[in-house]
Design an enzyme around this catalytic site. Structure first.
Site, PDB file in Angstrom:
ATOM      1  N   LYS A   1      51.779  36.730  37.376  1.00  0.00           N
ATOM      2  CA  LYS A   1      50.492  36.059  37.576  1.00  0.00           C
ATOM      3  C   LYS A   1      50.373  35.393  38.941  1.00  0.00           C
ATOM      4  O   LYS A   1      49.680  34.388  39.102  1.00  0.00           O
ATOM      5  CB  LYS A   1      50.243  35.040  36.459  1.00  0.00           C
ATOM      6  CG  LYS A   1      50.231  35.662  35.078  1.00  0.00           C
ATOM      7  CD  LYS A   1      50.150  34.644  33.969  1.00  0.00           C
ATOM      8  CE  LYS A   1      50.250  35.330  32.612  1.00  0.00           C
ATOM      9  NZ  LYS A   1      50.263  34.382  31.488  1.00  0.00           N
TER      10      LYS A   1
ATOM     11  N   ASP B   1      46.043  40.120  29.017  1.00  0.00           N
ATOM     12  CA  ASP B   1      46.094  38.780  29.597  1.00  0.00           C
ATOM     13  C   ASP B   1      45.272  38.785  30.890  1.00  0.00           C
ATOM     14  O   ASP B   1      45.678  39.416  31.867  1.00  0.00           O
ATOM     15  CB  ASP B   1      47.541  38.396  29.897  1.00  0.00           C
ATOM     16  CG  ASP B   1      47.684  36.934  30.308  1.00  0.00           C
ATOM     17  OD1 ASP B   1      46.674  36.336  30.728  1.00  0.00           O
ATOM     18  OD2 ASP B   1      48.794  36.403  30.210  1.00  0.00           O
TER      19      ASP B   1
ATOM     20  N   HIS C   1      22.002  45.561  43.829  1.00  0.00           N
ATOM     21  CA  HIS C   1      22.217  44.267  43.202  1.00  0.00           C
ATOM     22  C   HIS C   1      20.913  43.520  42.968  1.00  0.00           C
ATOM     23  O   HIS C   1      20.767  42.806  41.983  1.00  0.00           O
ATOM     24  CB  HIS C   1      23.171  43.417  44.048  1.00  0.00           C
ATOM     25  CG  HIS C   1      24.619  43.732  43.823  1.00  0.00           C
ATOM     26  ND1 HIS C   1      25.221  44.835  44.364  1.00  0.00           N
ATOM     27  CD2 HIS C   1      25.572  43.104  43.094  1.00  0.00           C
ATOM     28  CE1 HIS C   1      26.490  44.870  43.996  1.00  0.00           C
ATOM     29  NE2 HIS C   1      26.724  43.828  43.223  1.00  0.00           N
TER      30      HIS C   1
END
Length: 570
Positions: free
Chosen positions: A381, A457, A555
Site C-alpha cells: 500500500k 482492498d 467530460h
C-alpha cells in the site's frame, strides 16, 4: 485610546428640517481611510517629489563614487553631504516601495484604530452597530436537518442512552444484543444524538450486517452506495468478459467501453502472467552488522531453502514459499519472503508463514530481535521501486494490435498521433515528473473501479496501478500496437470483501467467484489479467480522446448532473 473620554461632537442642525431632536440623524457611511490621507501634500505632488529625489541622489552618489575610485579614495569615507544623500536615497526608496505596495499600506493603516482619522468611525461603529454574533449564535441560526429516529421499543431507547452515556461501549453492541442489524441501528441513533447531526440519506436497510462481522468493517452505521457500470465485452485471450466497474466518475465506464469496442473490432487482446507471488518483509535486529550479515547469508543459501520452505508452508495448504531476498541497513536485516497464495490475495497467509520461519530461526539465531513483522520492504500500500522492479502479487503484460480503420472510425484519431502522444506524455512526461510506476494515462482509474466492484482492498490500488503503457506503429506504420505492463496487481477471489453479496455477484459475472476447484489460484490469476485488459482498454480510449482533442467535450457531456445538462440546454 479610550473613546469614552473623547468629548461628544456637537449635533448638526439640518436647515429647514422638522426632525425631532430625539430622532437619530441618518448619515451616509464615511469612506474608508486611504493611504494618501496620511500625506501632507496631494498624492501626485508627493510622488513627483520622491521620484525626483530618488533619481537625483542616486545620480549624485554614482558621480561621487566614480571620483573616489579615480582618486583612490576609500569608499567608506563619506562627507556630510554624502550621508544626507544616502539617507534621502533610502527614504525615497522606502516610500516608492510602499507606494507600489499601496494595498498593504492601506490595510495596515485601516488596522491602526488609535489614529486620529480612524477614531470617529470606530466610535460610531461602537454606538450604532450591534455586537457581532458569537459562534454559538451563528450555529443556532443554521437549521440542522431533523434527526429521524428508527427505534421501535423502550428497550432500544435504554440501550441508546447507555451508549450515549458511555455505559455500554459502541463496539460491543453486536455481542451484547446478538443482532447485527439491530446493533447498527442503535449505534446509528446514538451517533446522531451525540453529534446532533442527522444521518438521513445514509442507507441502513437492505444490507447483510452479519456478513461483515469480524472481518470487513467494525461499528457499522450504514453503507455507501456506489453505482456499478459494465464495460465490454472485453475480448481477452479468446474469451469475452463483461467488466464491472464501481465508480462515481462520469465518462470512465463509457471511455473504457469504447476501448473494449476498439479491441474487439481488431481481434481482441492477449495477456501473459509473468509472476505470481505475494510478499511480506519483517525487520530484525542484531547486536552487530556482522551477525545480521550471517543471517542474510544463511537465508539466501540455496542449501537452506528447502528446510525454510517446509517451515513456511505449514501455515496453509495453499502457501508455497518461492523466494527470499534480504537487504541490510547497519545491524538491521530486512527479509522479503515471496510465496504463492492460491486464489486468496494472501497477506494473512504469507504473514503466518513468515511468523513460522522467524520462530524457527530463533533456534540458530537466539540473539535475533524481531522489530516488526512488516518492515516496509514488502512493500504494501505504498509506492515502492521494489514492487515496480521485482513485482508483487500478479505481474501481467497485456497487448493488442488495433487496426488503422478502427483507430480512425472508433477512436477518431490516427496511429502516428497516438504514438507521439504516448511518448511525450506517458513516457517523457512521467519521467520529467519523476514518476514511480506511473508511466500511463490513468491506470489507477480502472484498477480502483474494478477493485471496488469485486471486493478487493482499495488501498492496494497504490501498487496495483503501477503500469507502463507502450504504443508503436506496426505493419508499415498502418496499425497500432499497444501494451500495458503491470508488475504488481494484488487481487484475490476469496476472503475479505469478495464474499459480500454484491461483490460476489460481480466476481460471478466474470466467472471467477470463489476458489477454483480445477487449479488452485487460476481464478485470481484470471482476475488479474482481466484487470490488465480493462486498463489496456482505458488507456487506449483516454489517449485517443486526448489526441483527438475530445477530452473536455466528453467530460462536459457526461460528467455533469442531469440538472446541469438541462440548464446548459436552456
Amino acid at each position: 485610546m479610550d473613546v469614552r473620554r473623547r468629548p461628544p461632537k456637537p449635533a448638526r442642525v439640518l436647515g429647514g428640517s422638522n426632525h425631532h431632536d430625539n430622532q437619530p440623524e441618518k448619515r451616509s457611511p464615511s469612506p474608508s481611510p486611504q493611504a494618501s490621507d496620511a500625506l501632507p501634500l496631494p498624492l501626485y505632488l508627493t510622488n513627483a517629489i520622491f521620484f525626483t529625489l530618488f533619481f537625483s541622489v542616486a545620480y549624485y552618489l554614482l558621480h561621487r563614487w566614480r571620483d573616489k575610485i579615480r582618486n583612490s579614495t576609500p569608499l567608506h569615507v563619506v562627507t556630510l553631504s554624502e550621508i544626507a544623500a544616502i539617507v534621502s536615497l533610502i527614504a525615497s526608496f522606502i516610500y516608492l516601495l510602499g507606494f507600489f505596495g499601496i494595498d498593504f499600506v492601506q490595510s495596515f493603516i485601516s488596522r491602526a484604530s488609535n489614529d486620529a482619522w480612524d477614531l470617529d468611525e470606530e466610535t460610531e461603529a461602537i454606538i450604532s452597530c450591534p455586537p457581532a454574533p458569537s459562534p454559538t449564535t451563528i450555529a443556532k441560526l443554521v437549521k440542522p436537518e431533523p434527526i429521524i429516529t428508527t427505534l421501535s421499543s423502550l428497550e432500544e431507547e435504554e440501550i441508546v442512552k447507555a451508549v450515549v452515556d458511555g455505559t455500554i461501549p459502541s463496539y460491543s453492541l453486536e455481542s451484547k444484543i446478538g443482532d447485527c442489524k439491530r446493533a447498527a441501528e442503535i449505534r446509528r441513533e446514538a451517533l446522531q444524538r451525540t453529534t446532533g447531526r442527522s444521518l438521513q440519506g445514509l442507507p441502513l436497510d437492505g444490507f447483510d450486517y452479519e456478513s461483515i462481522l469480524g472481518q470487513c468493517c467494525e461499528m457499522p452505521v450504514g453503507y455507501v452506495q456506489i453505482p456499478v457500470g459494465i464495460a465490454g465485452p472485453l475480448l481477452l485471450d479468446g474469451f469475452e468478459h463483461s467488466v464491472p466497474m464501481a465508480t462515481t466518475e462520469g465518462c470512465l465506464v463509457a471511455s473504457t467501453n469504447r476501448g473494449c469496442k476498439a479491441i474487439y473490432a481488431s481481434g481482441g487482446a492477449t495477456s501473459v502472467l509473468l509472476r505470481d507471488g505475494m510478499t511480506r518483509a519483517p525487520v530484525v535486529r542484531f547486536g552487530s552488522a556482522k551477525r545480521a550479515a550471517e543471517l542474510k547469508f544463511f537465508l539466501e543459501d540455496p542449501n537452506n531453502f528447502e528446510t525454510l520452505a517446509i517451515v513456511f508452508n505449514r501455515s496453509s495448504r495453499f502457501a508455497r514459499l518461492q523466494h527470499i531476498q534480504c537487504s541490510i541497513a547497519g545491524k538491521n536485516l530486512y527479509v522479503r519472503f515471496s510465496c504463492s497464495t492460491g486464489d486468496a490475495m494472501g497477506m494473512n497467509m504469507v504473514s503466518k508463514g513468515v511468523q513460522n520461519v522467524l520462530e524457527f530461526l530463533h533456534n540458530d539465531f537466539p540473539d535475533m530481535e524481531v522489530i516488526g513483522l512488516s518492515g516496509n520492504f514488502c512493500s504494501d500500500k505504498k509506492p515502492a521501486a521494489i514492487n515496480w522492479i521485482e513485482g508483487r502479487g500478479k505481474s501481467v503484460v497485456c497487448e493488442a494490435t488495433i487496426r488503422e480503420e478502427v483507430v480512425k472510425k472508433v477512436l477518431k484519431t490516427n496511429v502516428a498521433t497516438l504514438v507521439e502522444l504516448n511518448m511525450l506524455k506517458n513516457l517523457a512526461g512521467s519521467a520529467v515528473a519523476g514518476a514511480l510506476g506511473g508511466f500511463n494515462a490513468h491506470a489507477a482509474n480502472i484498477v480502483s473501479a474494478v477493485f471496488i466492484a469485486t471486493g478487493q482492498d482499495p488501498a492496494q490500488n497504490v501498487e496495483s496501478s503501477h503500469c507502463i503503457t507502450m504504443m508503436e506503429a506496426v505493419n508499415d506504420g498502418k496499425d497500432l500496437h499497444i501494451s500495458v505492463t503491470m508488475p504488481s496487481i494484488e487481487v484475490g477471489t476469496v476472503g475479505g470483501g469478495t464474499q459480500l453479496a454484491s461483490q460476489s455477484a460481480c466476481l460471478n459475472l466474470l466467472g471467477v467467484k470463489g476458489a477454483s476447484k480445477e487449479s488452485a489460484g487460476s481464478n485470481s490469476r484470471l482476475l488479474a489479467t482481466i484487470v490488465a485488459g480493462a486498463v489496456l482498454a482505458g488507456e487506449l480510449s483516454l489517449m485517443s480522446a486526448i489526441a483527438a482533442g475530445q477530452l473536455v467535450q466528453s467530460h462536459m457531456k457526461y460528467n455533469r448532473s442531469s440538472k446541469d445538462v438541462c440548464k446548459a440546454a436552456s
